[in-house]
Design a protein around this motif. Structure first.
Motif, mmCIF file in Angstrom:
data_model
loop_
_atom_site.group_PDB
_atom_site.id
_atom_site.type_symbol
_atom_site.label_atom_id
_atom_site.label_comp_id
_atom_site.label_asym_id
_atom_site.label_seq_id
_atom_site.Cartn_x
_atom_site.Cartn_y
_atom_site.Cartn_z
ATOM 1 N N VAL A 1 0.855 -1.189 0.000
ATOM 2 C CA VAL A 1 0.000 0.000 0.000
ATOM 3 C C VAL A 1 0.892 1.241 0.000
ATOM 4 O O VAL A 1 1.023 1.929 1.009
ATOM 5 C CB VAL A 1 -0.920 0.028 1.243
ATOM 6 C CG1 VAL A 1 -2.057 1.030 1.048
ATOM 7 C CG2 VAL A 1 -1.491 -1.337 1.535
ATOM 8 N N PRO A 2 1.552 1.541 -1.133
ATOM 9 C CA PRO A 2 2.550 2.610 -1.167
ATOM 10 C C PRO A 2 1.947 4.003 -1.298
ATOM 11 O O PRO A 2 2.175 4.704 -2.281
ATOM 12 C CB PRO A 2 3.391 2.241 -2.392
ATOM 13 C CG PRO A 2 2.419 1.597 -3.317
ATOM 14 C CD PRO A 2 1.447 0.854 -2.443
ATOM 15 N N VAL B 1 -0.692 -2.481 16.187
ATOM 16 C CA VAL B 1 -1.769 -2.695 15.220
ATOM 17 C C VAL B 1 -1.216 -3.086 13.859
ATOM 18 O O VAL B 1 -1.790 -3.919 13.155
ATOM 19 C CB VAL B 1 -2.655 -1.439 15.115
ATOM 20 C CG1 VAL B 1 -3.675 -1.598 13.999
ATOM 21 C CG2 VAL B 1 -3.376 -1.188 16.428
ATOM 22 N N VAL B 2 -0.082 -2.504 13.458
ATOM 23 C CA VAL B 2 0.544 -2.882 12.188
ATOM 24 C C VAL B 2 0.912 -4.360 12.198
ATOM 25 O O VAL B 2 0.696 -5.082 11.212
ATOM 26 C CB VAL B 2 1.797 -2.016 11.919
ATOM 27 C CG1 VAL B 2 2.615 -2.592 10.763
ATOM 28 C CG2 VAL B 2 1.388 -0.585 11.593
ATOM 29 N N CYS B 3 1.471 -4.834 13.298
ATOM 30 C CA CYS B 3 1.838 -6.251 13.405
ATOM 31 C C CYS B 3 0.595 -7.138 13.303
ATOM 32 O O CYS B 3 0.611 -8.180 12.638
ATOM 33 C CB CYS B 3 2.566 -6.512 14.722
ATOM 34 S SG CYS B 3 4.110 -5.602 14.897
ATOM 35 N N TYR C 1 -2.321 1.412 6.501
ATOM 36 C CA TYR C 1 -2.254 -0.046 6.551
ATOM 37 C C TYR C 1 -3.418 -0.623 7.351
ATOM 38 O O TYR C 1 -3.992 -1.645 6.987
ATOM 39 C CB TYR C 1 -0.931 -0.503 7.180
ATOM 40 C CG TYR C 1 0.294 0.164 6.605
ATOM 41 C CD1 TYR C 1 0.321 0.622 5.294
ATOM 42 C CD2 TYR C 1 1.434 0.344 7.382
ATOM 43 C CE1 TYR C 1 1.441 1.247 4.788
ATOM 44 C CE2 TYR C 1 2.556 0.960 6.871
ATOM 45 C CZ TYR C 1 2.552 1.412 5.583
ATOM 46 O OH TYR C 1 3.661 2.029 5.073
ATOM 47 N N THR C 2 -3.755 0.045 8.465
ATOM 48 C CA THR C 2 -4.864 -0.426 9.277
ATOM 49 C C THR C 2 -6.183 -0.294 8.531
ATOM 50 O O THR C 2 -7.062 -1.158 8.627
ATOM 51 C CB THR C 2 -4.925 0.367 10.596
ATOM 52 O OG1 THR C 2 -3.653 0.313 11.236
ATOM 53 C CG2 THR C 2 -5.972 -0.209 11.527
ATOM 54 N N TYR C 3 -6.334 0.779 7.782
ATOM 55 C CA TYR C 3 -7.551 0.974 6.987
ATOM 56 C C TYR C 3 -7.738 -0.182 6.018
ATOM 57 O O TYR C 3 -8.839 -0.733 5.858
ATOM 58 C CB TYR C 3 -7.455 2.300 6.218
ATOM 59 C CG TYR C 3 -8.780 2.838 5.718
ATOM 60 C CD1 TYR C 3 -9.520 2.157 4.766
ATOM 61 C CD2 TYR C 3 -9.275 4.035 6.202
ATOM 62 C CE1 TYR C 3 -10.725 2.650 4.310
ATOM 63 C CE2 TYR C 3 -10.486 4.539 5.757
ATOM 64 C CZ TYR C 3 -11.211 3.843 4.802
ATOM 65 O OH TYR C 3 -12.406 4.338 4.353
ATOM 66 N N ALA C 4 -6.653 -0.587 5.363
ATOM 67 C CA ALA C 4 -6.737 -1.639 4.352
ATOM 68 C C ALA C 4 -6.960 -3.015 4.962
ATOM 69 O O ALA C 4 -7.534 -3.894 4.320
ATOM 70 C CB ALA C 4 -5.464 -1.648 3.507
#
Length: 474
Positions: free
Chosen positions: A86-87, A387-389, A95-98
């Motif tokens: 998601v660049p 949350v990213v993890c 990233y959390t949104y996706a």
């Protein structure tokens, strides 16, 4: 995969931008790495080192930096997978949104905004103190206390802190390539001075200063890592700038991991020299490097270090404000915050947003003392990193076949270890910090329910689809 999840991914695709608001891709691999290193090698190495050594870990601060760096490497591997997929701008929020959806994404972005704004204010206050000290020691110029401290410290306003933020905002409203060029120059100067510190200090190390090596035990090492974690937040700036990278799928993961490794090595070497040159209790102040080398009576090196400290703090502040603007830009573009703030100017930079956040940051730096300002920085970052993890684990389960230009190795082991590391450091933070963080999260929930959920791109698109006529009934 659900339709809602697919819509989230389409909106996060680099070629999809329903709002028509975009940033210019002008940053290369070296630019991104310099920006990450430039953010990390700033306030942390010139300020945090002494406090963490004196109050938490002693000479074992070397291990604390190693532990914090290890956790950040694990988190960076997770960041890199999602950044390559998601660049676009927004970092952990995007990233959390996706992966987890709009609500969790808003709270992650809200917590990151707390982290960046407060960190920017903290660095500005540190810049003010260092600059005032430099003017006094090098030129004999003493500024009145009324204009160098906030009301809580007996002053009126910390004017130097306000002025440096104003200067940073002026740079950031220009093209991002200008920011990158300035950053690379400042990074080169800072690293050169740190190499000088290591080279000059190493012959003066007294091994007796390293005994006892861990006076506060392993709990002190972990507590020192929690404080030192503030110094490793620069790799998040790299992730936040993905939308402005020329080749984000390759260069962003490279820069994220490279940033953490370079910074960890520098921190370990410098902290070993500092605690070897001076007894660790003497380093409990805002200028530990200057304190340690001042005791050696080397002369000119003291002035060089003071100037380098000012340069490093300037550079760190530049990139922290840059990151908070890019994060907020993504949230505004998604409608979770007012979209009008995301409008870009002639140079393809979000001018309005830069000005608004600059005013907020300057107000905090000008009026509040640094001890209040820095309390919430780490807990906001740790929550977002966790949350990213989780996002990597969820996405590997839900979308195992989706293209991944960079893959986090040893999944699920790496994300789980990163989660454990984040939790371990978060639980060492003060109870009052958790209370304040809970209040901030509660405010965020209110903002999302009262504004973001009704105005978001996802909500408006759903409403539009519901209003589309389906044709006459048969």
């Amino acid at each position: 995969m659900t339709r809602a999840a697919e819509q989230r991914w389409r909106r996060r695709a680099p070629d999809s931008n329903p709002s028509g608001v975009a940033l210019k891709r002008s940053l290369g691999r070296v630019d991104l790495t310099a920006m990450g290193v430039g953010t990390i090698v700033g306030a942390g190495i010139f300020v945090i080192t002494g406090v963490a050594a004196a109050e938490k870990a002693g000479p074992a601060i070397v291990l604390s930096f190693g532990l914090a760096g290890l956790v950040c490497v694990l988190v960076a591997l997770c960041y890199s997978e999602l950044a390559a997929m998601v660049p676009v701008s927004g970092s952990a929020y995007t990233y959390t949104y996706a992966t987890l959806g709009e609500g969790p994404a808003f709270l992650v972005g809200w917590n990151l905004l707390l982290e960046f704004v407060i960190a920017g204010a903290a660095v500005a206050i540190g810049w003010s103190g260092t600059t005032v000290s430099a003017l006094d020691s090098m030129f004999g110029i003493t500024l009145p206390h009324a204009i160098t401290a906030g009301p809580g410290e007996g002053g009126v306003v910390n004017l130097p802190a306000v002025l440096i933020i104003a200067a940073i905002v002026a740079v950031l409203v220009g093209e991002v390539s200008l920011t990158a060029r300035i950053t690379k120059a400042l990074v080169a100067v800072t690293i050169g001075v740190l190499v000088l510190v290591i080279a000059v200090g190493a012959p003066h190390i007294d091994p007796g200063n390293w005994v006892p090596f861990a006076p506060f035990g392993w709990s002190g090492v972990i507590g020192g890592a929690a404080i030192a974690f503030f110094a490793f937040l620069g790799f998040d700036v790299v992730a936040a700038s993905a939308e402005e990278a020329r080749n984000p799928k390759r260069d962003v993961p490279f820069a994220i991991i490279g940033t953490v490794l370079i910074a960890t090595l520098l921190y370990a070497l410098v902290s070993a020299v500092l605690t070897g040159v001076a007894p660790f209790p003497t380093l409990n102040n805002g200028a530990p490097i200057a304190t340690a080398f001042g005791a050696l009576h080397i002369g000119w090196i003291g002035n060089v270090i003071i100037v380098a400290s000012v340069i490093a703090l300037t550079k760190g502040l530049l990139l922290i404000v840059y990151a908070q603007v890019r994060l907020s830009f993504a949230m505004c573009r998604d409608g979770l915050l007012p979209r009008r703030l995301a409008a870009t100017g002639k140079r393809s930079t979000p001018v309005r947003l830069t000005l608004v956040l600059g005013v907020c940051c300057a107000a905090i730096a000008g009026l509040l003392p640094i001890d209040i300002v820095v309390e919430l920085v780490n807990i906001g970052a740790l929550s977002a990193f966790a949350v990213v993890c989780v996002g990597v684990l969820v996405l590997r389960k839900q979308e195992p076949n989706r293209e991944r230009p960079f893959r986090t190795p040893l999944v699920p082991l790496v994300p789980i270890l990163a989660l454990i590391g984040c939790a371990l450091m978060a639980f060492t933070l003060d109870v009052l910090t958790w209370v304040r963080f809970a209040v901030w999260v509660a405010v965020g929930v209110a903002v999302y329910l009262g504004y973001g959920r009704r105005h978001s791109t996802f909500a408006t698109s759903e409403t539009s689809q519901a209003r589309v006529p389906t044709g006459p009934a048969s």
